[in-house]
Design an enzyme around this catalytic site. Structure first.
Site, short mmCIF file in Angstrom:
data_model
loop_
_atom_site.label_atom_id
_atom_site.label_comp_id
_atom_site.label_asym_id
_atom_site.label_seq_id
_atom_site.Cartn_x
_atom_site.Cartn_y
_atom_site.Cartn_z
N SER A 152 0.84 -1.20 0.00
CA SER A 152 0.00 0.00 0.00
C SER A 152 0.87 1.25 0.00
CB SER A 152 -0.89 0.01 1.25
OG SER A 152 -1.56 1.24 1.41
N TYR A 178 -0.13 -0.09 10.65
CA TYR A 178 -0.44 -0.46 9.27
C TYR A 178 0.74 -0.14 8.36
CZ TYR A 178 -2.95 -0.65 4.81
OH TYR A 178 -3.33 -0.95 3.52
#
Length: 304
Positions: A152, A178
């Site tokens: 990501s 994350y």
């Protein structure tokens, strides 16, 4: 054909025959995982959806069959549970040509596995690391294999903080957790390719783009909007078919034969981040060979 952010997975795979190839898609019961499994199966691959919820996986498999007549297999896999990962790899027989590390968790409240590991790192990295290393003999037997790890742009939130990966000392914030887990996905591609290329195994990472899926279920809307506003082109929201395009490109494009250790977005190699603080491109720390090797060794030690 030139690909861009509007390209769909169906367009990427057009003309590619995967007959005789075997593929696994983790998290293939929802979001871009369903479209990834659908187009691989539609191109002739023998696809297994590896999911926590087998009932949801079967429903996804039924939808794929209704869409294009292709059949996919469903197997149970909980990436946050190392016993589940070991059971999956032990049960797999024969060669494996494609692994799409698609499953993940994004920005939950601080949650720990029974081992005390932070959930995002445990799921997004350690689970997929154990899966891939456990399946190494099957990759090697394939006579050429690819792994596509869905990372990501969120990797720009944080490098891997080796001194406190699991937030035992520092303050936990969901997006720091994350970010480092997504950085780990990219570093895995770097080191796995270095170690496995001689066996014909190549690993790349990718950013799928901005897509509204179940992945964001833990994220409050204010934080989600803020994150998207920081990303160039954030006004464009991809469909799941567009979001799956780069996964399919990395896994199947003839252009990437023998290519590994790289990061892609919009079906092209990602450009370097220009300066710290920019929320676009690939951070140098995510491609650092020394960090990649260190992460591999830390991961082995953690799982031993």
């Amino acid at each position: 054909m030139a690909f861009d952010q509007t390209t769909t997975a169906d367009e990427v795979i057009a003309g590619i025959d995967l007959s005789g190839k075997r593929a696994i898609v983790t998290g293939g019961a929802s979001g871009i995982g369903v479209d990834t499994a659908r187009v691989l199966a539609g191109a002739g691959a023998d696809v297994t959806i590896a999911v926590r919820n087998v009932d949801a996986g079967r429903q996804a498999a039924d939808r794929i069959h209704e869409t294009n007549g292709a059949k996919v297999q469903v197997a149970q896999l909980d990436l946050a549970d190392q016993a589940s990962v070991r059971a999956f790899t032990a049960a797999w027989e024969g060669p494996l040509h494609l692994l799409i590390n698609n499953a993940g968790v994004m920005a939950p409240p601080l949650t720990r596995t029974p081992e005390g590991w932070e959930l995002q790192f445990a799921t997004n990295h350690l689970g997929h690391f154990a899966l891939a290393t456990g399946l190494y003999p099957s990759f090697a037997a394939a006579g050429g294999a690819r792994i596509a790890s869905v990372a990501s742009t969120g990797h720009l939130f944080s490098p891997v903080i080796f001194e406190d990966i699991h937030f035992r000392e520092r303050v936990y914030t969901p997006f720091l957790g994350y970010g480092q887990s997504k950085t780990a996905n990219i570093l895995f591609a770097v080191e796995a390719t270095r170690r496995w290329a001689d066996a014909g195994i190549f690993v790349n990472a990718l950013h799928p783009g901005s897509i509204v899926t179940n992945l964001q279920r833990h994220v409050v809307q204010e934080d989600l909007n803020r994150m998207r506003d920081e990303v160039r082109g954030s006004a464009f929201r991809k469909t799941t078919a567009q979001g799956a395009a780069t996964s399919i490109y990395v896994a199947t494009s003839p252009d990437l034969e023998g290519v590994g250790g790289k990061h892609f977005e919009d079906c092209a190699e990602a450009k370097p981040r220009v300066q710290d603080g920019d929320f676009e491109g690939i951070a140098s720390y995510a491609l650092d060979p020394a960090a990649a090797e260190r992460l591999w060794e830390v991961s082995l030690a953690t799982l031993s």
